[in-house]
Structures are given as structure tokens and as C-alpha cells.
Design a protein around this motif. Structure first.
Motif, short mmCIF file in Angstrom:
data_model
loop_
_atom_site.label_atom_id
_atom_site.label_comp_id
_atom_site.label_asym_id
_atom_site.label_seq_id
_atom_site.Cartn_x
_atom_site.Cartn_y
_atom_site.Cartn_z
N VAL A 71 37.10 46.66 54.30
CA VAL A 71 35.90 47.13 53.61
C VAL A 71 36.17 47.24 52.11
CG1 VAL A 71 34.30 49.06 53.33
CG2 VAL A 71 34.97 48.32 55.63
N ALA A 72 37.28 47.84 51.75
CA ALA A 72 37.62 48.01 50.34
C ALA A 72 37.78 46.65 49.65
CB ALA A 72 38.90 48.83 50.20
N TRP A 73 38.43 45.73 50.30
CA TRP A 73 38.67 44.41 49.69
C TRP A 73 37.39 43.62 49.52
CZ3 TRP A 73 41.66 41.60 46.83
CH2 TRP A 73 41.56 40.20 46.86
N ARG A 74 36.59 43.54 50.57
CA ARG A 74 35.37 42.72 50.49
C ARG A 74 34.42 43.30 49.43
NH1 ARG A 74 33.01 45.25 56.17
NH2 ARG A 74 31.43 46.59 55.19
N GLU A 75 34.37 44.63 49.30
CA GLU A 75 33.46 45.23 48.33
C GLU A 75 34.01 45.16 46.91
OE1 GLU A 75 32.29 49.10 49.70
OE2 GLU A 75 31.15 48.26 51.39
N THR A 76 35.33 45.19 46.77
CA THR A 76 35.93 45.00 45.45
C THR A 76 35.67 43.60 44.94
OG1 THR A 76 37.67 46.63 45.86
CG2 THR A 76 38.11 44.97 44.18
N VAL A 77 35.86 42.61 45.80
CA VAL A 77 35.56 41.24 45.40
C VAL A 77 34.08 41.10 45.03
CG1 VAL A 77 35.45 38.84 46.18
CG2 VAL A 77 37.42 40.25 46.78
N ALA A 78 33.22 41.76 45.78
CA ALA A 78 31.78 41.65 45.56
C ALA A 78 31.32 42.27 44.25
CB ALA A 78 31.02 42.30 46.72
N THR A 79 32.11 43.15 43.69
CA THR A 79 31.70 43.85 42.47
C THR A 79 32.55 43.46 41.26
OG1 THR A 79 33.04 45.74 43.23
CG2 THR A 79 30.68 45.80 43.70
N THR A 80 33.82 43.77 41.31
CA THR A 80 34.67 43.54 40.13
C THR A 80 35.61 42.35 40.27
OG1 THR A 80 36.35 45.08 40.97
CG2 THR A 80 34.61 45.98 39.57
N GLY A 81 35.66 41.76 41.47
CA GLY A 81 36.62 40.68 41.69
C GLY A 81 36.01 39.32 41.89
N ARG A 82 34.81 39.11 41.41
CA ARG A 82 34.12 37.84 41.62
C ARG A 82 34.80 36.69 40.88
NH1 ARG A 82 27.76 39.44 40.43
NH2 ARG A 82 27.68 41.33 41.72
N ALA A 114 35.87 33.61 53.69
CA ALA A 114 36.56 33.50 52.41
C ALA A 114 35.98 34.52 51.43
CB ALA A 114 36.41 32.09 51.84
N ALA A 115 36.82 35.04 50.55
CA ALA A 115 36.42 36.11 49.64
C ALA A 115 35.25 35.70 48.74
CB ALA A 115 37.61 36.54 48.78
N ASN A 116 35.28 34.45 48.26
CA ASN A 116 34.21 33.97 47.39
C ASN A 116 33.32 32.94 48.07
OD1 ASN A 116 34.78 35.17 44.52
ND2 ASN A 116 36.78 34.54 45.33
N GLY A 117 33.47 32.83 49.41
CA GLY A 117 32.62 31.95 50.20
C GLY A 117 31.64 32.78 50.99
N ALA A 118 31.92 32.96 52.30
CA ALA A 118 31.00 33.71 53.14
C ALA A 118 30.87 35.16 52.71
CB ALA A 118 31.45 33.63 54.60
N ASN A 119 31.88 35.73 52.09
CA ASN A 119 31.77 37.10 51.57
C ASN A 119 30.73 37.17 50.45
OD1 ASN A 119 32.75 39.90 51.44
ND2 ASN A 119 33.50 39.30 49.41
N ARG A 120 30.49 36.05 49.80
CA ARG A 120 29.48 35.97 48.74
C ARG A 120 28.11 35.60 49.30
NH1 ARG A 120 27.91 31.31 46.00
NH2 ARG A 120 29.77 30.25 46.81
N THR A 121 28.08 34.64 50.22
CA THR A 121 26.81 34.09 50.69
C THR A 121 26.25 34.78 51.92
OG1 THR A 121 27.86 32.45 52.13
CG2 THR A 121 27.50 31.81 49.82
N GLY A 122 27.13 35.45 52.69
CA GLY A 122 26.68 36.11 53.90
C GLY A 122 26.55 35.20 55.09
N ARG A 123 26.95 33.94 54.94
CA ARG A 123 26.81 32.99 56.04
C ARG A 123 28.14 32.29 56.30
NH1 ARG A 123 22.10 28.71 55.44
NH2 ARG A 123 23.68 27.54 54.29
#
Length: 280
Positions: A71-82, A114-123
Motif C-alpha cells: 500500500v505504501a509503495w503503490r501510493e508513494t509512486v502514485a504521488t511523489t514517485g511518478r 508495474a509501478a508506472n503501468g497498471a499502478n498508473r492506469t488501473g488496468r
């Protein structure tokens, strides 16, 4: 008080916060503010067992918060780690549920978003190089309506096939822990149980996915050949579910490590997809 940042969705233009709030209108999001959230391994087991359909299961998966590190990792990437190239896009930042035909006779099992794949697109498998390869091959094989998978809401549909994973959150360094894999496993167990009446073929991408699929099938009572089937590109094994035989087919993962080096070529991938079509 910090005001959450909102960015326009790349397809719809609607503004979304990152991570995306359930029920805020993200394309394909079936969760709402009232959707029960699994906050522990026990919660995952409870919600997975109560799901009556693939749609209900996907909804529950999409809001899971059972693994604190993920949870911490996926949300960190989504906010400050893009990634810089996606800095102005909203990030899903939640677990990626299965994607595709809920009544499919064929299932693709990967590893994790992937952190910048499905974690970004939701699919699942959308928005990264792995997705470029698998969706192009599925399109050539007649399973996908488009050859590209850019973002949720882009019109892509899958017919006769669905894709899922043993772990639904993006893990740091692409490596979920043993405990995280065990916590997430009830989702896959339930998906196999809900699918088994129709399911005829499982295409597994990579050795970790292969092992997870075999162990999950065994856990829900499917009969597994002995000795345990070994993974390899083009490897096959017949599993026996309560509804009949399910053919397991192995494929090297569509990771850049494999596709850039030529370990996996388009021809090799097309051959495996053709086998999946023939068997299903």
C-alpha cells in the motif's frame, strides 16, 4: 491542510486525485465508498470467499489494503514517485483487478502490476512495454479489439480471455514477499473457483506465475500431476478441476528483460497464443 493534487485522465479529461478515490468515475472502476475493504490477510480470505461473481471479486480486489508495504509503495509512486513522462497524469494507485471476459474459457496469469503501468492506469498489463507486447499479440490472435493498451477507457476489450495475477499491487523492485503472495492468494483461489466451469486453458507468463498457479490450484482441490510440472516456454501440463481438465501453458514473461534480449520474440509469443486459441 494539504489539498490532494488532481490531474486530467488521459482519455476522458476528467480530473482525478491520486490514488483514485473509489466511486469517483474512473473508467471501469466498480468500487464505491461503501465497498468493503480488506485490511488484513483474514479480511482478504473473508471477502474473497463471499464474492459471487468475477465482477464482485474484482471490485473487492480493487480496494484491498491488506499489505502495508505494498500500500505504501503503490501510493508513494502514485504521488511523489511518478515517472517523469507521466507526471501530469493521475495514478490509479490501487490494486489492479483482473481484466477481460468474465466468462472466458482462457486465463492469462502474470505476476504483479508495474509501478508506472497498471499502478498508473488501473488496468492489468496496461501502459507499459509488457502490455505493448501482450496486447499486440492478443490482437493478432483475435482476442483483443485493439493492438494497443494505453489507458482505462480507451475502448479496448478482450473476448474469450481474461488476465489476472497472483499479486494485485505493484511491489518494490517487482518482488513481492512470500507473506504478500500468501496474503493475496485467496483472490486467485476464488477466481479459479468462479472460473472453473468454463475454464479450459491457463497461459502463465513466467516461472513465478507458474508456481503460484500450480500451488493455488492444488490448494483449492484441483488434481496436479506428479512430479510437479516444470515451467518452460511452451511447457504444458493438464490440471484437473472439478469441472474437467484445464491445460496449463507456459510462456516466458513479456518483460523488457526478455523481449529486449530476444529471449522472447513476437513469433514465439504468437505461437503460444495460437496454442491457447486451439486448446480453448
Amino acid at each position: 491542510m494539504t489539498i490532494p493534487m488532481s490531474d486530467p485522465h488521459p482519455v476522458t479529461g476528467q480530473l482525478f486525485e491520486s490514488p483514485v478515490t473509489p466511486g469517483s468515475g474512473w473508467p471501469g472502476d466498480t468500487a464505491t465508498a461503501e465497498t468493503p475493504v480488506a485490511g488484513s490477510a483474514a479480511g482478504v480470505r473473508s471477502l474473497a470467499s463471499s464474492a459471487g461473481s468475477i465482477s464482485e471479486l474484482n471490485t473487492a480486489v480493487s480496494v484491498c489494503r491488506a499489505c502495508p508495504r505494498l500500500v505504501a509503495w503503490r501510493e508513494t509512486v502514485a504521488t511523489t514517485g511518478r515517472r517523469r513522462s507521466f507526471a501530469d497524469e493521475p495514478y490509479w494507485g490501487r490494486p489492479a483487478p483482473a481484466f477481460g471476459d468474465p466468462d472466458a474459457t482462457r486465463l492469462i496469469v502474470g505476476l504483479a502490476p508495474a509501478a508506472n503501468g497498471a499502478n498508473r492506469t488501473g488496468r492489468m498489463f496496461t501502459g507499459d512495454r509488457s502490455g505493448d507486447w501482450i496486447f499486440a499479440a492478443l490482437h493478432r490472435g483475435g482476442f483483443a479489439t485493439r493492438s494497443t493498451s494505453v489507458a482505462a477507457g480507451d475502448g479496448l476489450e478482450l473476448h474469450g480471455i481474461r488476465m489476472t495475477a497472483p499479486v494485485h499491487c505493484a511491489p518494490p523492485a517487482n518482488k513481492p514477499t512470500t507473506e504478500e503472495k500468501a496474503t493475496c492468494r485467496p483472490w486467485l483461489e476464488k477466481e479459479l473457483q468462479l472460473s472453473q466451469e468454463n475454464l479450459r486453458v491457463i497461459l502463465v507468463l513466467g516461472g513465478i506465475g507458474w508456481d503460484s498457479t500450480v500451488s493455488t490450484a492444488r490448494a483449492i482441490g484441483w488434481q496436479i500431476p506428479r512430479p510437479k510440472p516444470r515451467f518452460g516456454h511452451g511447457a504444458r501440463a493438464t490440471l484437473l478441476s472439478p469441472s474437467g481438465p484445464v491445460e496449463l501453458v507456459g510462456c516466458y514473461h513479456v518483460s523488457q528483460q526478455n523481449t529486449f534480449t530476444g529471449r522472447l520474440t513476437e513469433a514465439m509469443l504468437d505461437d503460444v497464443i495460437a496454442t491457447v486459441r486451439e486448446l480453448g
